[in-house]
Design a protein around this motif. Sequence first.
Motif, PDB file in Angstrom:
ATOM      1  N   VAL A  27       5.611 -13.244   0.649  1.00  0.00           N
ATOM      2  CA  VAL A  27       4.603 -14.274   0.376  1.00  0.00           C
ATOM      3  C   VAL A  27       3.206 -13.766   0.775  1.00  0.00           C
ATOM      4  O   VAL A  27       2.244 -13.917   0.002  1.00  0.00           O
ATOM      5  N   HIS A  28       3.097 -13.127   1.938  1.00  0.00           N
ATOM      6  CA  HIS A  28       1.783 -12.582   2.345  1.00  0.00           C
ATOM      7  C   HIS A  28       1.254 -11.632   1.266  1.00  0.00           C
ATOM      8  O   HIS A  28       0.083 -11.652   0.925  1.00  0.00           O
ATOM      9  N   GLY A  29       2.173 -10.795   0.732  1.00  0.00           N
ATOM     10  CA  GLY A  29       1.761  -9.801  -0.269  1.00  0.00           C
ATOM     11  C   GLY A  29       1.261 -10.446  -1.548  1.00  0.00           C
ATOM     12  O   GLY A  29       0.200 -10.089  -2.074  1.00  0.00           O
ATOM     13  N   LEU A  30       2.027 -11.401  -2.080  1.00  0.00           N
ATOM     14  CA  LEU A  30       1.610 -12.039  -3.337  1.00  0.00           C
ATOM     15  C   LEU A  30       0.356 -12.883  -3.134  1.00  0.00           C
ATOM     16  O   LEU A  30      -0.539 -12.879  -3.985  1.00  0.00           O
ATOM     17  N   MET A  31       0.275 -13.612  -2.042  1.00  0.00           N
ATOM     18  CA  MET A  31      -0.919 -14.438  -1.796  1.00  0.00           C
ATOM     19  C   MET A  31      -2.173 -13.550  -1.755  1.00  0.00           C
ATOM     20  O   MET A  31      -3.237 -13.933  -2.225  1.00  0.00           O
ATOM     21  N   ALA A  32      -2.010 -12.345  -1.193  1.00  0.00           N
ATOM     22  CA  ALA A  32      -3.161 -11.433  -1.083  1.00  0.00           C
ATOM     23  C   ALA A  32      -3.532 -10.826  -2.432  1.00  0.00           C
ATOM     24  O   ALA A  32      -4.612 -10.243  -2.571  1.00  0.00           O
ATOM     25  N   GLY A  33      -2.618 -10.905  -3.413  1.00  0.00           N
ATOM     26  CA  GLY A  33      -2.935 -10.393  -4.750  1.00  0.00           C
ATOM     27  C   GLY A  33      -2.182  -9.138  -5.140  1.00  0.00           C
ATOM     28  O   GLY A  33      -2.325  -8.642  -6.256  1.00  0.00           O
ATOM     29  N   TYR A  34      -1.369  -8.612  -4.234  1.00  0.00           N
ATOM     30  CA  TYR A  34      -0.550  -7.442  -4.617  1.00  0.00           C
ATOM     31  C   TYR A  34       0.483  -7.897  -5.645  1.00  0.00           C
ATOM     32  O   TYR A  34       0.942  -9.045  -5.618  1.00  0.00           O
ATOM     33  N   THR A  35       0.876  -6.987  -6.517  1.00  0.00           N
ATOM     34  CA  THR A  35       1.874  -7.336  -7.533  1.00  0.00           C
ATOM     35  C   THR A  35       2.688  -6.106  -7.948  1.00  0.00           C
ATOM     36  O   THR A  35       2.288  -4.963  -7.667  1.00  0.00           O
ATOM     37  N   GLY A  36       3.848  -6.362  -8.579  1.00  0.00           N
ATOM     38  CA  GLY A  36       4.697  -5.245  -9.034  1.00  0.00           C
ATOM     39  C   GLY A  36       5.261  -4.449  -7.870  1.00  0.00           C
ATOM     40  O   GLY A  36       5.516  -3.262  -7.981  1.00  0.00           O
ATOM     41  N   PHE A  37       5.464  -5.130  -6.752  1.00  0.00           N
ATOM     42  CA  PHE A  37       5.922  -4.422  -5.546  1.00  0.00           C
ATOM     43  C   PHE A  37       7.209  -5.037  -5.022  1.00  0.00           C
ATOM     44  O   PHE A  37       7.637  -6.114  -5.460  1.00  0.00           O
ATOM     45  N   SER A  38       7.803  -4.345  -4.062  1.00  0.00           N
ATOM     46  CA  SER A  38       8.965  -4.849  -3.359  1.00  0.00           C
ATOM     47  C   SER A  38       8.661  -4.750  -1.869  1.00  0.00           C
ATOM     48  O   SER A  38       7.821  -3.932  -1.471  1.00  0.00           O
ATOM     49  N   VAL A  39       9.326  -5.550  -1.067  1.00  0.00           N
ATOM     50  CA  VAL A  39       9.096  -5.458   0.385  1.00  0.00           C
ATOM     51  C   VAL A  39      10.289  -4.797   1.037  1.00  0.00           C
ATOM     52  O   VAL A  39      11.410  -4.888   0.523  1.00  0.00           O
ATOM     53  N   GLY A  40      10.078  -4.179   2.164  1.00  0.00           N
ATOM     54  CA  GLY A  40      11.206  -3.570   2.858  1.00  0.00           C
ATOM     55  C   GLY A  40      10.796  -3.018   4.199  1.00  0.00           C
ATOM     56  O   GLY A  40       9.603  -2.952   4.526  1.00  0.00           O
ATOM     57  N   LEU A  41      11.824  -2.639   4.938  1.00  0.00           N
ATOM     58  CA  LEU A  41      11.607  -2.053   6.251  1.00  0.00           C
ATOM     59  C   LEU A  41      11.637  -0.537   6.086  1.00  0.00           C
ATOM     60  O   LEU A  41      12.618   0.010   5.578  1.00  0.00           O
ATOM     61  N   CYS A  42      10.546   0.137   6.473  1.00  0.00           N
ATOM     62  CA  CYS A  42      10.524   1.601   6.447  1.00  0.00           C
ATOM     63  C   CYS A  42      10.100   2.068   7.826  1.00  0.00           C
ATOM     64  O   CYS A  42       9.026   1.685   8.297  1.00  0.00           O
ATOM     65  N   ASN A  43      10.920   2.875   8.441  1.00  0.00           N
ATOM     66  CA  ASN A  43      10.675   3.295   9.818  1.00  0.00           C
ATOM     67  C   ASN A  43      10.440   2.089  10.715  1.00  0.00           C
ATOM     68  O   ASN A  43       9.575   2.081  11.571  1.00  0.00           O
ATOM     69  N   ASN A  44      11.237   1.065  10.457  1.00  0.00           N
ATOM     70  CA  ASN A  44      11.203  -0.149  11.272  1.00  0.00           C
ATOM     71  C   ASN A  44       9.902  -0.938  11.169  1.00  0.00           C
ATOM     72  O   ASN A  44       9.600  -1.736  12.051  1.00  0.00           O
ATOM     73  N   ARG A  45       9.107  -0.688  10.119  1.00  0.00           N
ATOM     74  CA  ARG A  45       7.890  -1.474   9.871  1.00  0.00           C
ATOM     75  C   ARG A  45       7.987  -2.073   8.477  1.00  0.00           C
ATOM     76  O   ARG A  45       8.500  -1.434   7.559  1.00  0.00           O
ATOM     77  N   MET A  46       7.451  -3.271   8.325  1.00  0.00           N
ATOM     78  CA  MET A  46       7.493  -3.914   7.015  1.00  0.00           C
ATOM     79  C   MET A  46       6.421  -3.299   6.122  1.00  0.00           C
ATOM     80  O   MET A  46       5.254  -3.188   6.537  1.00  0.00           O
ATOM     81  N   VAL A  47       6.807  -2.912   4.907  1.00  0.00           N
ATOM     82  CA  VAL A  47       5.869  -2.279   3.977  1.00  0.00           C
ATOM     83  C   VAL A  47       6.011  -2.875   2.578  1.00  0.00           C
ATOM     84  O   VAL A  47       6.997  -3.554   2.277  1.00  0.00           O
ATOM     85  N   LEU A  48       5.006  -2.591   1.730  1.00  0.00           N
ATOM     86  CA  LEU A  48       5.055  -2.959   0.319  1.00  0.00           C
ATOM     87  C   LEU A  48       5.268  -1.674  -0.475  1.00  0.00           C
ATOM     88  O   LEU A  48       4.543  -0.697  -0.260  1.00  0.00           O
ATOM     89  N   LEU A  49       6.252  -1.688  -1.365  1.00  0.00           N
ATOM     90  CA  LEU A  49       6.563  -0.471  -2.134  1.00  0.00           C
ATOM     91  C   LEU A  49       6.399  -0.740  -3.622  1.00  0.00           C
ATOM     92  O   LEU A  49       6.911  -1.751  -4.127  1.00  0.00           O
ATOM     93  N   PRO A  50       5.725   0.158  -4.347  1.00  0.00           N
ATOM     94  CA  PRO A  50       5.609  -0.036  -5.803  1.00  0.00           C
ATOM     95  C   PRO A  50       7.000   0.055  -6.437  1.00  0.00           C
ATOM     96  O   PRO A  50       7.737   1.013  -6.185  1.00  0.00           O
ATOM     97  N   ILE A  51       7.348  -0.927  -7.264  1.00  0.00           N
ATOM     98  CA  ILE A  51       8.721  -0.977  -7.814  1.00  0.00           C
ATOM     99  C   ILE A  51       9.106   0.305  -8.576  1.00  0.00           C
ATOM    100  O   ILE A  51      10.220   0.809  -8.395  1.00  0.00           O
ATOM    101  N   PRO A  52       8.216   0.893  -9.403  1.00  0.00           N
ATOM    102  CA  PRO A  52       8.669   2.087 -10.146  1.00  0.00           C
ATOM    103  C   PRO A  52       9.140   3.218  -9.217  1.00  0.00           C
ATOM    104  O   PRO A  52      10.120   3.905  -9.525  1.00  0.00           O
ATOM    105  N   TYR A  53       8.466   3.401  -8.078  1.00  0.00           N
ATOM    106  CA  TYR A  53       8.910   4.446  -7.141  1.00  0.00           C
ATOM    107  C   TYR A  53      10.241   4.071  -6.505  1.00  0.00           C
ATOM    108  O   TYR A  53      11.101   4.911  -6.254  1.00  0.00           O
ATOM    109  N   LEU A  54      10.393   2.785  -6.246  1.00  0.00           N
ATOM    110  CA  LEU A  54      11.614   2.318  -5.579  1.00  0.00           C
ATOM    111  C   LEU A  54      12.845   2.537  -6.447  1.00  0.00           C
ATOM    112  O   LEU A  54      13.897   2.964  -5.964  1.00  0.00           O
ATOM    113  N   VAL A  55      12.689   2.245  -7.756  1.00  0.00           N
ATOM    114  CA  VAL A  55      13.878   2.326  -8.629  1.00  0.00           C
ATOM    115  C   VAL A  55      14.121   3.737  -9.170  1.00  0.00           C
ATOM    116  O   VAL A  55      15.213   4.041  -9.636  1.00  0.00           O
ATOM    117  N   GLU A  56      13.086   4.572  -9.067  1.00  0.00           N
ATOM    118  CA  GLU A  56      13.201   5.928  -9.624  1.00  0.00           C
ATOM    119  C   GLU A  56      14.416   6.658  -9.052  1.00  0.00           C
ATOM    120  O   GLU A  56      15.127   7.354  -9.773  1.00  0.00           O
TER     121      GLU A  56
END
Length: 550
Positions: A479-508
Amino acid sequence: MDKLKGLNTSLAVTAAVCASTALLTYIICNLRSRDEEQSQRSATAAKRASERTVKDKSQVQEGKPKGTLLNDLSLQEIYLWEVEHLGAHFKSEFTGMNKMKNQSAYSEYTSEPSSPVAVSTGDGSDYNKLISNHEVIIADIKQKPAAGGGVNRTRAYVRAGPRKHLHFNPSGVTAAIVTCGGLCPGLNNVIRELTNTLIHLYGAKKVLGIRGGYAGFYTDAWQPIELTPEIVNNIHHEGGTFLGSSRGGFDIDKTVAFLKKHKINQLYVIGGDGTHRGAFRIHEECMKLKMNVGVCGIPKTIDNDVDHIDRSFGFSSAVQAAQSAIRTAKTEASCNLPNGIGIVKLMGRSAGFVAVHAAMSSGDVDLCLVPEIPIVLEGEKGCLPFLQRRVKEQGFAVVVVAEGAGEELLGESTETDASGNKKLPAIGEFLKSKINEFFKKNDPQGATVKYVDPSYIIRSCPANAADSLYCMQLAQNAVHGLMAGYTGFSVGLCNNRMVLLPIPYLVETSPRHMDAHGRTWERVLSITRQPNTAKPMKPGEVVSYAPMLR
Ligand SMILES: Nc1ncnc2c1ncn2[C@@H]1O[C@H](COP(=O)(O)OP(=O)(O)OP(=O)(O)O)[C@@H](O)[C@H]1O
Ligand SMILES: O=P(O)(O)OC[C@H]1O[C@](O)(CO)[C@@H](O)[C@@H]1O
């Protein structure tokens, strides 16, 4: 004669006294020198510690961290995985500041600081920490000096969290939530927290729950449900998804028409790699049609095969739920004579993460078979003679097999499910019959094989505490990500920190697989002591590590 005897005795006594004195002197000298050595060592250690303290202090005063500067190691190039922002195409709809809507602001304090007098400003309270758009999380936290004067490179992710400026005016947001693909513990936690965050924290106008996955965008019989905090209040105690899910359906035109009709400007899509591919299609179509709509994915799958993230939600609960199946198999195997063998089949279409993590955490598994490692039945490295040896040693054996294992023996299936995922041959039953055959041939008593298939039990349970916490973090950051205007992304834990990842890189690179030459598999081998049947590494192949355990 007597005199001589007396002289001898006194000589012997004197000699003994001398010897003991010499021994005592030796011991004392030795002790003394040991003491001296020890105090010298302590003095040197104290000197070193004090030097280190002085050095650390001076570094800290200069604004540097404590520790020794590694002159041979530096990170020269950092590549950001940029996330698209609606601000590049549309003007922001909101000019205010991002505040926690559901909190009153404290503007006055009594003389007692612990009892602040709340004076609500009416527009919420400041966040303790807002994340700047330039904060990143470094992906490769494991570094060593680059060979031959090369440079150290890493990618970096956009850090997730509340932003100071919002793209959307929260009171104008109509959001939609959809769950797609197979079930997974935690789906209801995510639906609930998305709803609560949108409504309580941001004051969104409306939240719609799309029923039955992507097909719900165009199936008349499955009308959307308006989600409120009251409706979702207890759903997280149940497994499954309150909204329902499905495989197969996806229609871009009908989906976009639905978004337009219901004036949806934020879409939250919960699912695996297939679902994310669909979510990105929707994002692309919205951009093409100049629709100011944010699309966010939330990765879900018990298989833990979505790449880059530390783990997908539901995985930990599934591994935990598998424990009782493994214990059941152990009890059955150890109590049923002769030669008891318990087989547990666990999910894992193309990745064996559930099987290996369940095996490692249970400590009760003698043989673990996964899709990444070819199954060898007989011969020196054969799993059947190995089982026979293990049964001889301890009287019984426990086998865990991932559903996607053994394709090399059973042949690749040509059948697919509605989403196009290939259907898997029955490896559990195949193993059972092979074990029975082998023991019949090689042991006069044969074997007593018990087969346990808890597949859907481990997938439909409620989330455990670790996954519930993770789902809460994922939903809030989506919700924080979309409210801020980011789009086409996924959320996840990377190195124990919450991050936004571009979907094309994630699914590649999803679905990912366990590295047959990595440390996770090595740990399995060390625990089960089964023969390693991994194919040898090809020349030039590099060992990579499954993010869950490094
Ligand atoms: N490339 C794609 N483009 C659009 N939609 C897709 C694509 N791949 C899959 N989908 C849709 O996404 C939904 C879920 O896909 P799928 O059944 O493969 O599950 P998944 O998201 O991969 O999760 P799971 O881990 O449960 O398999 C289905 O409705 C499917 O039609
Ligand atoms: O029987 P279904 O619902 O199609 O799902 C089975 C598949 O779903 C998964 O759990 C992934 O969601 C796989 O492990 C499994 O192969």
